[in-house]
Design an enzyme around this catalytic site. Structure first.
Site, PDB file in Angstrom:
ATOM      1  N   HIS A   1       3.269  -5.181   3.755  1.00  0.00           N
ATOM      2  CA  HIS A   1       3.112  -5.654   5.133  1.00  0.00           C
ATOM      3  C   HIS A   1       2.682  -7.115   5.107  1.00  0.00           C
ATOM      4  O   HIS A   1       2.009  -7.554   4.175  1.00  0.00           O
ATOM      5  CB  HIS A   1       2.048  -4.855   5.887  1.00  0.00           C
ATOM      6  CG  HIS A   1       2.428  -3.437   6.153  1.00  0.00           C
ATOM      7  ND1 HIS A   1       3.283  -3.078   7.172  1.00  0.00           N
ATOM      8  CD2 HIS A   1       2.076  -2.290   5.531  1.00  0.00           C
ATOM      9  CE1 HIS A   1       3.435  -1.769   7.178  1.00  0.00           C
ATOM     10  NE2 HIS A   1       2.723  -1.246   6.185  1.00  0.00           N
TER      11      HIS A   1
ATOM     12  N   HIS B   1       5.053  -0.105  -0.363  1.00  0.00           N
ATOM     13  CA  HIS B   1       5.799  -0.996   0.524  1.00  0.00           C
ATOM     14  C   HIS B   1       4.792  -2.033   0.994  1.00  0.00           C
ATOM     15  O   HIS B   1       3.582  -1.836   0.869  1.00  0.00           O
ATOM     16  CB  HIS B   1       6.401  -0.243   1.717  1.00  0.00           C
ATOM     17  CG  HIS B   1       5.356   0.390   2.578  1.00  0.00           C
ATOM     18  ND1 HIS B   1       4.764   1.582   2.268  1.00  0.00           N
ATOM     19  CD2 HIS B   1       4.749  -0.047   3.712  1.00  0.00           C
ATOM     20  CE1 HIS B   1       3.846   1.872   3.171  1.00  0.00           C
ATOM     21  NE2 HIS B   1       3.804   0.897   4.059  1.00  0.00           N
TER      22      HIS B   1
ATOM     23  N   GLU C   1      -1.098  -5.188  11.374  1.00  0.00           N
ATOM     24  CA  GLU C   1      -0.252  -4.690  10.278  1.00  0.00           C
ATOM     25  C   GLU C   1       1.197  -5.092  10.520  1.00  0.00           C
ATOM     26  O   GLU C   1       1.947  -5.363   9.578  1.00  0.00           O
ATOM     27  CB  GLU C   1      -0.370  -3.169  10.151  1.00  0.00           C
ATOM     28  CG  GLU C   1       0.334  -2.613   8.928  1.00  0.00           C
ATOM     29  CD  GLU C   1       0.181  -1.114   8.810  1.00  0.00           C
ATOM     30  OE1 GLU C   1      -0.625  -0.670   7.968  1.00  0.00           O
ATOM     31  OE2 GLU C   1       0.858  -0.381   9.549  1.00  0.00           O
TER      32      GLU C   1
ATOM     33  N   ASP D   1      -4.394 -10.721  -1.217  1.00  0.00           N
ATOM     34  CA  ASP D   1      -3.082 -11.350  -1.040  1.00  0.00           C
ATOM     35  C   ASP D   1      -2.180 -11.120  -2.255  1.00  0.00           C
ATOM     36  O   ASP D   1      -2.592 -11.380  -3.395  1.00  0.00           O
ATOM     37  CB  ASP D   1      -3.267 -12.848  -0.791  1.00  0.00           C
ATOM     38  CG  ASP D   1      -1.990 -13.524  -0.322  1.00  0.00           C
ATOM     39  OD1 ASP D   1      -1.176 -12.866   0.365  1.00  0.00           O
ATOM     40  OD2 ASP D   1      -1.811 -14.715  -0.639  1.00  0.00           O
ATOM     41  N   HIS D   2      -0.974 -10.642  -1.998  1.00  0.00           N
ATOM     42  CA  HIS D   2      -0.002 -10.318  -3.054  1.00  0.00           C
ATOM     43  C   HIS D   2      -0.530  -9.275  -4.025  1.00  0.00           C
ATOM     44  O   HIS D   2      -0.161  -9.259  -5.199  1.00  0.00           O
ATOM     45  CB  HIS D   2       0.485 -11.578  -3.771  1.00  0.00           C
ATOM     46  CG  HIS D   2       1.386 -12.411  -2.905  1.00  0.00           C
ATOM     47  ND1 HIS D   2       0.904 -13.183  -1.877  1.00  0.00           N
ATOM     48  CD2 HIS D   2       2.721 -12.561  -2.888  1.00  0.00           C
ATOM     49  CE1 HIS D   2       1.915 -13.785  -1.277  1.00  0.00           C
ATOM     50  NE2 HIS D   2       3.030 -13.413  -1.861  1.00  0.00           N
TER      51      HIS D   2
ATOM     52  N   HIS E   1       0.833  -1.196   0.000  1.00  0.00           N
ATOM     53  CA  HIS E   1       0.000   0.000   0.000  1.00  0.00           C
ATOM     54  C   HIS E   1       0.875   1.257   0.000  1.00  0.00           C
ATOM     55  O   HIS E   1       2.086   1.195   0.164  1.00  0.00           O
ATOM     56  CB  HIS E   1      -0.978   0.014   1.189  1.00  0.00           C
ATOM     57  CG  HIS E   1      -0.370   0.282   2.530  1.00  0.00           C
ATOM     58  ND1 HIS E   1      -1.133   0.576   3.646  1.00  0.00           N
ATOM     59  CD2 HIS E   1       0.909   0.309   2.963  1.00  0.00           C
ATOM     60  CE1 HIS E   1      -0.348   0.765   4.686  1.00  0.00           C
ATOM     61  NE2 HIS E   1       0.898   0.607   4.307  1.00  0.00           N
TER      62      HIS E   1
ATOM     63  N   CYS F   1       5.027   5.202   5.464  1.00  0.00           N
ATOM     64  CA  CYS F   1       3.879   4.597   4.773  1.00  0.00           C
ATOM     65  C   CYS F   1       3.420   5.444   3.585  1.00  0.00           C
ATOM     66  O   CYS F   1       2.541   5.031   2.833  1.00  0.00           O
ATOM     67  CB  CYS F   1       2.729   4.350   5.746  1.00  0.00           C
ATOM     68  SG  CYS F   1       2.925   2.784   6.639  1.00  0.00           S
TER      69      CYS F   1
HETATM   70 NI    NI Z   1       2.509   0.754   5.691  1.00  0.00          NI
END
Ligand code: NI
Length: 137
Positions: free
Chosen positions: A43, A41, A126, A81-82, A16, A35
């Site tokens: 998580h 990046h 997260e 996911d991914h 995100h 972020c």
């Molecule tokens: Ni983040």
């Protein structure tokens, strides 16, 4: 009749960028720090899905955890996911992908899918140190 809460934990990885297009780049960086990285990046998220209800006389279950897993997999994991929350995930369209907003959107897709069982709480991790929880208020 005893009322019990059961929880299934599922994992997913997603990218995100936390960015509010209504604010300047400087303000975004100040508010969101790492972020706000323009090139995304990731998580390693964990989602704990809790269902509360009476224990069935017939099965001894509140809900079959295999059924609960399948619902969460279809509604959330396969979507996220991914993937990139900003671009790829329909239920996050036009929503700033903070954990707070992600958990609320997860509720909105899961609650009707889990009904008539009662979704009672979602906890979204997260990082191992940061989590948000939502009970549908
Ligand atoms: Ni983040």
């Amino acid at each position: 009749m005893p009322i019990v809460t059961v929880t299934r934990r599922l994992h997913f990885n997603a990218a995100h960028r936390v960015h509010n297009p209504a604010l300047s780049d400087e303000e975004n960086l100040r508010l969101f720090g790492k972020c706000n990285n323009p090139n995304w990046h990731g998580h390693n998220y964990m989602l704990d899905v809790s269902v509360t209800g009476p224990v069935s006389d017939r099965t001894g279950y509140v809900i079959d955890l295999g059924v609960l897993k399948r619902i969460v997999q279809e509604q959330v994991i396969e979507q996220a996911d991914h993937r990139n929350f900003n671009i790829d995930v329909a239920f996050m369209h036009d929503v700033i992908p903070t954990s707070e907003n992600i958990v609320v959107q997860c509720w909105r897709v899961l609650q009707p899918a889990i009904a008539p069982a009662t979704l009672s709480r979602l906890v979204l991790w997260e990082t191992p140190n940061n989590y948000v929880e939502y009970s549908g208020e």
